[in-house]
Design an enzyme around this catalytic site. Structure first.
Site, PDB file in Angstrom:
ATOM      1  N   ASP A  13      -0.065  -4.019   6.230  1.00 35.06           N
ATOM      2  CA  ASP A  13      -0.701  -3.535   7.466  1.00 35.06           C
ATOM      3  C   ASP A  13      -2.152  -4.004   7.575  1.00 35.06           C
ATOM      4  O   ASP A  13      -3.002  -3.302   8.111  1.00 35.06           O
ATOM      5  CB  ASP A  13      -0.674  -2.000   7.516  1.00 35.06           C
ATOM      6  CG  ASP A  13       0.716  -1.446   7.774  1.00 35.06           C
ATOM      7  OD1 ASP A  13       1.646  -2.235   8.012  1.00 35.06           O
ATOM      8  OD2 ASP A  13       0.861  -0.208   7.740  1.00 35.06           O
ATOM      9  N   HIS A  42       0.849  -1.203   0.000  1.00 30.48           N
ATOM     10  CA  HIS A  42       0.000   0.000   0.000  1.00 30.48           C
ATOM     11  C   HIS A  42       0.879   1.245   0.000  1.00 30.48           C
ATOM     12  O   HIS A  42       2.096   1.151   0.125  1.00 30.48           O
ATOM     13  CB  HIS A  42      -1.001  -0.010   1.161  1.00 30.48           C
ATOM     14  CG  HIS A  42      -0.413   0.062   2.545  1.00 30.48           C
ATOM     15  ND1 HIS A  42       0.364  -0.945   3.076  1.00 30.48           N
ATOM     16  CD2 HIS A  42      -0.495   1.017   3.511  1.00 30.48           C
ATOM     17  CE1 HIS A  42       0.718  -0.613   4.307  1.00 30.48           C
ATOM     18  NE2 HIS A  42       0.219   0.585   4.595  1.00 30.48           N
ATOM     19  N   HIS A  65       4.875  -4.705  10.703  1.00 31.86           N
ATOM     20  CA  HIS A  65       5.239  -4.010  11.948  1.00 31.86           C
ATOM     21  C   HIS A  65       5.388  -4.972  13.119  1.00 31.86           C
ATOM     22  O   HIS A  65       4.702  -5.994  13.183  1.00 31.86           O
ATOM     23  CB  HIS A  65       4.179  -2.958  12.327  1.00 31.86           C
ATOM     24  CG  HIS A  65       4.111  -1.797  11.399  1.00 31.86           C
ATOM     25  ND1 HIS A  65       4.893  -0.675  11.555  1.00 31.86           N
ATOM     26  CD2 HIS A  65       3.361  -1.581  10.290  1.00 31.86           C
ATOM     27  CE1 HIS A  65       4.610   0.189  10.586  1.00 31.86           C
ATOM     28  NE2 HIS A  65       3.693  -0.342   9.796  1.00 31.86           N
ATOM     29  N   HIS A 118      -7.374  -0.895   5.565  1.00 30.45           N
ATOM     30  CA  HIS A 118      -6.333  -0.007   6.110  1.00 30.45           C
ATOM     31  C   HIS A 118      -6.117   1.151   5.133  1.00 30.45           C
ATOM     32  O   HIS A 118      -6.150   2.313   5.507  1.00 30.45           O
ATOM     33  CB  HIS A 118      -5.055  -0.806   6.323  1.00 30.45           C
ATOM     34  CG  HIS A 118      -3.897  -0.001   6.831  1.00 30.45           C
ATOM     35  ND1 HIS A 118      -3.858   0.528   8.101  1.00 30.45           N
ATOM     36  CD2 HIS A 118      -2.729   0.372   6.240  1.00 30.45           C
ATOM     37  CE1 HIS A 118      -2.714   1.191   8.263  1.00 30.45           C
ATOM     38  NE2 HIS A 118      -2.018   1.110   7.145  1.00 30.45           N
ATOM     39  N   HIS A 131       1.355   3.917   1.948  1.00 30.75           N
ATOM     40  CA  HIS A 131       1.890   4.666   3.100  1.00 30.75           C
ATOM     41  C   HIS A 131       3.415   4.803   3.018  1.00 30.75           C
ATOM     42  O   HIS A 131       4.104   3.855   2.647  1.00 30.75           O
ATOM     43  CB  HIS A 131       1.482   3.989   4.422  1.00 30.75           C
ATOM     44  CG  HIS A 131       0.055   4.253   4.794  1.00 30.75           C
ATOM     45  ND1 HIS A 131      -0.644   3.473   5.692  1.00 30.75           N
ATOM     46  CD2 HIS A 131      -0.805   5.216   4.385  1.00 30.75           C
ATOM     47  CE1 HIS A 131      -1.876   3.959   5.828  1.00 30.75           C
ATOM     48  NE2 HIS A 131      -1.998   5.003   5.033  1.00 30.75           N
ATOM     49  N   ASP A 179       5.815   4.673   5.036  1.00 32.85           N
ATOM     50  CA  ASP A 179       6.667   3.688   5.713  1.00 32.85           C
ATOM     51  C   ASP A 179       6.649   2.329   5.007  1.00 32.85           C
ATOM     52  O   ASP A 179       7.191   1.343   5.523  1.00 32.85           O
ATOM     53  CB  ASP A 179       6.271   3.542   7.196  1.00 32.85           C
ATOM     54  CG  ASP A 179       4.880   2.974   7.395  1.00 32.85           C
ATOM     55  OD1 ASP A 179       3.935   3.448   6.730  1.00 32.85           O
ATOM     56  OD2 ASP A 179       4.730   2.048   8.216  1.00 32.85           O
ATOM     57  N   HIS A 180       6.057   2.280   3.810  1.00 36.37           N
ATOM     58  CA  HIS A 180       6.071   1.049   3.010  1.00 36.37           C
ATOM     59  C   HIS A 180       6.691   1.254   1.631  1.00 36.37           C
ATOM     60  O   HIS A 180       7.030   0.285   0.957  1.00 36.37           O
ATOM     61  CB  HIS A 180       4.650   0.475   2.881  1.00 36.37           C
ATOM     62  CG  HIS A 180       4.099   0.069   4.211  1.00 36.37           C
ATOM     63  ND1 HIS A 180       3.960  -1.228   4.613  1.00 36.37           N
ATOM     64  CD2 HIS A 180       3.697   0.827   5.268  1.00 36.37           C
ATOM     65  CE1 HIS A 180       3.494  -1.260   5.851  1.00 36.37           C
ATOM     66  NE2 HIS A 180       3.322  -0.028   6.271  1.00 36.37           N
TER      67      HIS A 180
HETATM   68 FE    FE Z   1       2.780   0.704   8.113  1.00 35.74          FE
HETATM   69 ZN    ZN Z   2       0.152   1.522   6.636  1.00 31.98          ZN
END
Ligand code: FE
Ligand code: ZN
Length: 241
Positions: free
Chosen positions: A133, A56, A171, A114, A58, A60-61
């Protein structure tokens, strides 16, 4: 099995997964939050990064996409429904499509909730699923762009996989998830036992991911939710826990 999966812990609690196929000489990076430690982990092992798979949009990905692509010339695959949010994508995929590592096939699943276009990569012959996530050890992702009904469907679908299936989430949220799970399911003996294990593992600095579908079926309150309303209630309670 010629597949090896290695986790690189980055940022506060992210895991970037490197999946290496020795026979094909391929290495796929799943959800690189950052580039540097991922490139180092591959170099250390003499692995050539050939692909990135994103679950996805985001940051942090996908934060490491551009730098890893520039350094290796790898191909970046990610969710078609989030293509406008990920400017480094070469290949877009959605439900029913395949991603390949060497001769091994990954099914692409749409698992919105998410984020609206979130996808998962399931490798049936390896018994591995990368869920980003969506599913966490004893938890699930927050509902930023989707509904409890969508997340309930995702949990039910994942629960139908073989119990041995290894679940790679993005995570290390396991300990805080366990505390909430115990709060809502205090008499679950497997959960009590697992929480003690997880506490010991974290005290030793060990990762608690991957998990398995069987473990989640037994201990994850979101996978064990009876219906959509139950999941919605649990998700709201967790958000405020
Ligand atoms: Fe994440
Ligand atoms: Zn995420």
């Amino acid at each position: 099995m010629s597949l090896q999966v290695v986790g690189v812990p980055v940022l506060n609690d992210n895991y970037v997964w490197l999946m290496h196929d020795k026979v094909a000489g391929e290495t796929v990076v799943i959800d690189p939050a950052v580039a540097e430690p991922v490139l180092a982990a591959a170099a250390e092992r003499g692995w050539k990064i050939t692909q990135i798979w994103n679950t996805h949009w985001h940051p942090d990905h996908i934060g490491g996409n551009a730098e890893i692509k520039a350094a290796t010339g790898c191909t970046v695959t990610g969710p078609a429904a989030e293509a406008t949010k990920i400017d480094t994508l070469d290949v877009t995929v959605k439900e029913g499509d395949m991603a390949m590592i060497g001769g091994l096939r990954a099914e692409v699943w749409d698992v919105p909730a998410h984020t609206a276009g979130h996808i998962a990569y399931y490798l049936p012959s390896a018994g591995i699923v990368f869920v980003g996530d969506t599913l966490f050890a004893m938890g699930c992702g927050r509902l930023f762009e989707g509904t409890a009904a969508q997340m309930f469907a995702n949990m039910q679908r994942l629960a139908r996989l073989d119990g041995e299936t290894k679940v790679y989430c993005a995570h290390e949220y396991t300990l805080s998830n366990a505390k909430f799970a115990l709060h809502v399911d205090p008499d679950n003996r497997e959960l009590i036992h697992r929480t003690a294990n997880v506490e010991a593992m974290r005290a030793r600095g060990e990762p608690t991911v991957p998990t398995t579908i069987a473990l989640e079926r037994a201990t994850n309150p979101f996978m064990r939710a009876k219906d959509v309303d139950d999941l919605a209630r649990l998700r709201t309670a967790k958000d405020n826990f």
